[in-house]
Design a protein around this motif. Sequence first.
Motif, PDB file in Angstrom:
ATOM      1  N   ARG A   1       0.823  -1.213   0.000  1.00 17.02           N
ATOM      2  CA  ARG A   1       0.000   0.000   0.000  1.00 17.02           C
ATOM      3  C   ARG A   1       0.857   1.262   0.000  1.00 17.02           C
ATOM      4  O   ARG A   1       0.537   2.259   0.636  1.00 17.02           O
ATOM      5  CB  ARG A   1      -0.957  -0.007   1.191  1.00 17.02           C
ATOM      6  CG  ARG A   1      -1.928  -1.205   1.188  1.00 17.02           C
ATOM      7  CD  ARG A   1      -2.874  -1.162   2.356  1.00 17.02           C
ATOM      8  NE  ARG A   1      -3.743   0.005   2.271  1.00 17.02           N
ATOM      9  CZ  ARG A   1      -4.605   0.362   3.247  1.00 17.02           C
ATOM     10  NH1 ARG A   1      -4.668  -0.372   4.338  1.00 17.02           N
ATOM     11  NH2 ARG A   1      -5.345   1.418   3.110  1.00 17.02           N
TER      12      ARG A   1
ATOM     13  N   ALA B   1      -0.393   4.881  -0.731  1.00 13.68           N
ATOM     14  CA  ALA B   1      -1.099   5.645   0.286  1.00 13.68           C
ATOM     15  C   ALA B   1      -0.167   6.587   1.044  1.00 13.68           C
ATOM     16  O   ALA B   1      -0.633   7.461   1.775  1.00 13.68           O
ATOM     17  CB  ALA B   1      -1.790   4.699   1.269  1.00 13.68           C
ATOM     18  N   CYS B   2       1.128   6.386   0.889  1.00 14.08           N
ATOM     19  CA  CYS B   2       2.102   7.214   1.610  1.00 14.08           C
ATOM     20  C   CYS B   2       2.576   8.411   0.784  1.00 14.08           C
ATOM     21  O   CYS B   2       3.319   9.259   1.296  1.00 14.08           O
ATOM     22  CB  CYS B   2       3.324   6.383   2.010  1.00 14.08           C
ATOM     23  SG  CYS B   2       2.931   4.992   3.082  1.00 14.08           S
TER      24      CYS B   2
ATOM     25  N   HIS C   1       2.586   7.767  10.211  1.00 10.66           N
ATOM     26  CA  HIS C   1       1.422   7.277   9.482  1.00 10.66           C
ATOM     27  C   HIS C   1       1.240   5.795   9.788  1.00 10.66           C
ATOM     28  O   HIS C   1       2.220   5.078  10.004  1.00 10.66           O
ATOM     29  CB  HIS C   1       1.624   7.492   7.982  1.00 10.66           C
ATOM     30  CG  HIS C   1       0.404   7.181   7.157  1.00 10.66           C
ATOM     31  ND1 HIS C   1      -0.829   7.731   7.417  1.00 10.66           N
ATOM     32  CD2 HIS C   1       0.239   6.365   6.089  1.00 10.66           C
ATOM     33  CE1 HIS C   1      -1.700   7.274   6.541  1.00 10.66           C
ATOM     34  NE2 HIS C   1      -1.078   6.447   5.733  1.00 10.66           N
TER      35      HIS C   1
ATOM     36  N   LEU D   1      -0.988   2.221   8.496  1.00  4.76           N
ATOM     37  CA  LEU D   1      -1.853   1.594   7.503  1.00  4.76           C
ATOM     38  C   LEU D   1      -2.157   0.160   7.924  1.00  4.76           C
ATOM     39  O   LEU D   1      -1.265  -0.566   8.387  1.00  4.76           O
ATOM     40  CB  LEU D   1      -1.172   1.577   6.131  1.00  4.76           C
ATOM     41  CG  LEU D   1      -1.026   2.920   5.413  1.00  4.76           C
ATOM     42  CD1 LEU D   1      -0.178   2.740   4.170  1.00  4.76           C
ATOM     43  CD2 LEU D   1      -2.387   3.481   5.057  1.00  4.76           C
TER      44      LEU D   1
ATOM     45  N   GLN E   1      -0.695  -3.829  11.563  1.00  5.66           N
ATOM     46  CA  GLN E   1      -0.554  -2.498  10.979  1.00  5.66           C
ATOM     47  C   GLN E   1       0.879  -2.277  10.518  1.00  5.66           C
ATOM     48  O   GLN E   1       1.819  -2.820  11.096  1.00  5.66           O
ATOM     49  CB  GLN E   1      -0.899  -1.406  12.012  1.00  5.66           C
ATOM     50  CG  GLN E   1      -2.385  -1.117  12.154  1.00  5.66           C
ATOM     51  CD  GLN E   1      -2.599   0.118  13.017  1.00  5.66           C
ATOM     52  OE1 GLN E   1      -1.811   0.402  13.907  1.00  5.66           O
ATOM     53  NE2 GLN E   1      -3.666   0.853  12.746  1.00  5.66           N
TER      54      GLN E   1
END
Length: 353
Positions: A70, A73-74, A90, A92, A101
């Motif tokens: 993912r 998403a960063c 952050h 995810l 996570q």
Amino acid sequence: MAEELIAGNTGPVPGLLSRSAPIIERAPLPTVEVQGKEHVVSYVNSAFCRLLGKTRGELLGQPFTKIVPRGEACVAILDQVYETGQALTHALEDEADAEMQWLYAMWPALDAEERPAGAIIQLTKTANVSRNVTEMNESLLLTCLRQHELRAVAEKLNAQLQEEIAAHNLAETALQAAKNLLADQAGELERLVTERTGQLRATVEELEGVSYSLSHDMRAPLRAMQSYAHFLVEEYSGKLDEQGINYLRQIMRSSVRLDRLIQDVLSYTKILHTRLPMERVDLDRLVRDIVEIHPNGQPIKPEIQINGVLPEVLGNQALLAQCVSNLLSNESKFVAAGATPRVEIWAEEREPS
């Protein structure tokens, strides 16, 4: 297995320079450095290779978004770190395991001028703390968990929190070490600049001394040339035709300009610290004198046309003469072989910018 994962390319990618590589390699947690607006991986430590199960050769030079789960998403957060120079965190959720996570700690990687050039990212995989807390509260309300079960859950969460605090402290320590390293490098660079500036100043002073000596010695033969030309005009003008007299006067005017140029060279040190001496210059007379002695030995004499009368200007006569002479020489040189250069000279007024 660890040896296999870190085998292959162990250096930075060509074109990318990691200033923080020594610090990243010593970091105990998985750490990666990315550079530029594309967030290209410039260095990873061994722990990061083990976390993703890949070698350095497979990771270096790749966009960060393609090497981590993912990763896209960063991007917005990485952009913010790159543009603002502020550290961010952050989290995810793992797509393959909802109980886990991916935790990201991101801080800027600075260049030699203390500007963000990329980001350093510390990546860990941990249990979903927020989900565990929610489930614990629901269980407490619905089933009235026994006290020792609640204590076990609380201790587990506390242990996870301590691990995250420890990871954060390590990140701060690494950041401080990076800042200290950059400060040391900046100090060394400043020392080198100071040392080389001193060497350059000494060289300039030596050149000024040589220039002064040569210029001073040139004035004696030049004054002799001026005197003999003057004697010829005064005492032998009756034996010369108009063209010969004109040649002598041209020699006298040229020697005067050369004498002024030599005087400017002798005043070089003073000119370095003050404004150039300015005076009213008869540009028309100056340019026509230079045109008469042009092209100074070149095989093809250029055709030079002066349109109208050039005005008087305010400037430094020696430097103006050098400028005009250089322009005419360039115009005469850079033409096709065998072609006759044609030069047109004129003056026009312009509003000051």
